[in-house]
Write a protein that holds these residues in place. Sequence first.
Motif, short mmCIF file in Angstrom:
data_model
loop_
_atom_site.label_atom_id
_atom_site.label_comp_id
_atom_site.label_asym_id
_atom_site.label_seq_id
_atom_site.Cartn_x
_atom_site.Cartn_y
_atom_site.Cartn_z
N ARG A 147 0.81 -1.22 0.00
CA ARG A 147 0.00 0.00 0.00
C ARG A 147 0.85 1.27 0.00
O ARG A 147 0.38 2.33 -0.39
N HIS A 148 2.11 1.15 0.43
CA HIS A 148 2.99 2.32 0.49
C HIS A 148 4.02 2.34 -0.62
O HIS A 148 5.00 3.10 -0.55
N VAL A 149 3.81 1.52 -1.64
CA VAL A 149 4.79 1.42 -2.71
C VAL A 149 4.99 2.76 -3.41
O VAL A 149 6.10 3.10 -3.84
N GLU A 150 3.92 3.55 -3.51
CA GLU A 150 4.01 4.83 -4.22
C GLU A 150 5.00 5.79 -3.56
O GLU A 150 5.86 6.36 -4.23
N GLN A 151 4.86 5.96 -2.26
CA GLN A 151 5.69 6.97 -1.60
C GLN A 151 7.17 6.59 -1.65
O GLN A 151 8.05 7.45 -1.77
N VAL A 152 7.48 5.28 -1.61
CA VAL A 152 8.87 4.85 -1.69
C VAL A 152 9.43 5.12 -3.08
O VAL A 152 10.51 5.71 -3.25
N LEU A 153 8.71 4.66 -4.11
CA LEU A 153 9.20 4.81 -5.48
C LEU A 153 9.26 6.27 -5.91
O LEU A 153 10.21 6.70 -6.59
#
Length: 947
Positions: free
Chosen positions: A565-571
């Motif tokens: 669910r947090h893949v966006e903020q990391v990438l």
Amino acid sequence: MQENELIPATLPPRDKELRARVKLFGNLLGSVLKRLEGRRVLAAVETLRKGYIALRKQDDPERRARLMAFIDKQDARTLELIIRAFSTYFSLANIAEEDFLYRERRRQVSEGGPLWVGSFDHTLREFHAQGVPADKLQSLLDQLAYIPVFTAHPTEARRRTVMEAQRRVFLAADRLNDRRIGREEREELTRELETRVQVLWRTNEVRVKKPQVQDEIKYGLFYFEESLFQAVPITYRLLEKALRRTYGADESGNPRIRVPSFLRFGSWIGGDRDGNPYVTPAITELACRLAMAQVLSEYLRRVSALRHELTHSTFMCQPSEAFLESLERDSTIASAVFQGGSDRFETEPYRRKLYIMRYRIAETLGTVRRRLKGENAVLPASSAYATAADLHADLCLIRDSLISHGDANVAAGNLTDLIRMVETFGFHLFRLDVRQESTVHNRAVAEILRVAGLHDDYEALDEEARLNLLARLTEADELPKVKAKDLSDEARDTVEVFHVMGRMRTEVGPEGIGTYVISMTHAASHVMEVMFMARLAGLSGRDEDGKPFCHVRVSPLFETIEDLRHVEQVLEALLVQPAYKRLLEAAGNLQDVMLGYSDSCKDGGIVASSWNLYEAQKRIIRITGENGVKCRLFHGRGGTIGRGGGPTHESILAQPPGTVHGQIKFTEQGEVLSYKYSNVETAVYELSMGATGLMKTSRCLIDTPPTDRRDYMGILDELAALGEEVYRDLTDRTEGVLDYFYEVTPVQEIGQLNIGSRPSHRRKADRSKSSIRAIPWVFGWAQSRHTLPAWYGIGSALESWRRNDPSRLAKLQTMYNEWPFFRALLSNCQMALTKADMRTAEEYAKLCHDPQLARRVFALIREEYERTVQQVLNVAGTQTLLDENPTLALSLMRRNPYLDPLNHIQITLLRRHRALHERTDEVETDPWIRPLLRSINAIAAGMRNTG
């Protein structure tokens, strides 16, 4: 032992052939048992086999009680022999099925019509009928990269020795398929087959010692030697044949569409150090060198064979100028090759060239072998092949020269196969990925910065400060001065891995090292920490012209539901970082992103896991696209449904539209390796099915991709939330459920089964869901016939969303028929539900020390099981599970009556083993542990699943 009587009498004729073969195997095994172990053992096996078949036909509590009493009367030695008998039967049934399916495919080929869905023939006919022109198809093929990655995840319960014995049974049985052989020859072959079965019986299927990582490396190499070196060229030939048939050929008979080299292989074996303290930097070097030695040995063998095939004389043909010039350049080593007779084969130029090539390969191989012995060997530059490109160039010179004088058909044979192999395997055989957990890097970087005097407390910095500091350091002209002796063992090993990567890139070729995978990636700084250590090892920096270079590709791994669910903020934080963008561009501007199926399913259940993975893929592709970066998704799939498994072709088709851009990379783990790649025939089928799935899902490269329907996506949002809540209610919020799991499954005993070098738990003596690894989590539930991770929560989600509304059921049925993702999810669920058995699971529940806890937890599981079966059947519109896959349904039906006695024997053994250990810690005096471990193997073979 014979095949059971539960199979319907009105079978298709060809299934009767399979049934006859299974019956033959059963009879031969019975004969071996009777001869070697005596009538009493065979009678015991038959008593249980016939008794449980009768119970499958009609339940009879008295008969069930008599059978359990019969098991209770047996001593440890007899139980061990009974278990081995059923286990060997499963091995033979698996061989019979594999051979039968291969024969069925061969029959379709001989009939000349369209082949099975997923074959190259069927796929290209479909493309042609849909109006895909030749130029677009060529563009699609040119962008393909199909990359299975072999791992040593401990889910393969069989030994390599056993697999070799099974291969010999397969080959002996296949010779019986020849209808031209007479009665006497058939009888002789049957006697030979019985001998092979006897050897299999005499071979210990349980490892005596826990395998070391070196053993796992050799185990992975086995598949290349046993099948893939043959299967890869055959796969390319099948594609070329299908292209010729569908899109036409040129005047030389070659397909008008050129087939590029698109098969590549990866490995984690010897590079995956996450949770495995035995994967050291030296082991990583060993893995690379053993792989190089293996592939060079195969090239040596094939070049040697070509010497006796390409015997063309200059009196009969004129080789090309380019070829003759290469021979002239080789004259400097001719005396060494021919030991003084430097004019040898002067009128047979291709033989002469191949002798020289053989010598050069042997020189390269000799250097690798000396390095494996620990010598500091230097490659003799004047005589050895320095790179695979040099060998490839020589092979292509021979091919082009043959074509120049009208021998294109000769060139298209074994020579072209060898060229394909060099294109596929290089000198590296596979790309060895390296994996480590993010906290290890975090600690190493903090220690390096502290020792170098650059920062006293890196771990106290916030994310922005960490990124800024790491970006500065990765691009700094001057590197921190840190001596290895000043670092802790962990930090020293962590940094040394990067130095090994650099050395191995030089030794085996740039493709020898694949991706650096970071487990538990929670922040962009976790990637930059790896880039900083790569910089310390010289894997990135600036060349003499001041241009940036980067020889490491990093793949963040998102594993849990929360991570997905947090893949966006990391990438997004990573890809806007200027320093990282420059390094990524220098490495080819391709970002690998790995998705973990096992941990996300263990974490939040199958529906939430599947849907969050699906959604995460779309977000990843959108983010990388917006940042002008190419993306390759890396799927960390296991063998079982609860770990992302399922048929490869259908699994690839179920990926979100527009997210597969010609490349797909996925792990092949444990028992999946042996089922797919033990035999050449099956390996060709699996590679073909995977490649066509990739071709179909990559149509977005040449056509506008379809889009998912918003209403379907909205429904899955709701189903995922509902399913996750129900799954977490059981696994996170039901008091005592972990005690239930540990007591009613053999998960603790699985830890004693020598199937992998890696520990089964992250922490010792910790009965928590977070501590146990995903593999034993799935393995334990499967052994006890719960198979819970693959279906729990689906039934409640469907029932809750439907609300007894007929229109809502119709909507779900339409989704099932139209949407590959939803269909694959429920089809895989049906497979897992079929492998479950609640009556047997209830018997395991009685192992729980707290009967009240057992009744409470099992009631929840059984209720959800029954609900899930009913809801899935309603949506699929079928009467029974696997109605739409009768081949698999029959296969599982054949196995159940043989699994039943094994499960009940295992329950008895677990009870005795645990009772003994409550009284004493003397493991050596436990007579039950050996048959218990064999029962785990046997049930795994019967279900064709472990973890």
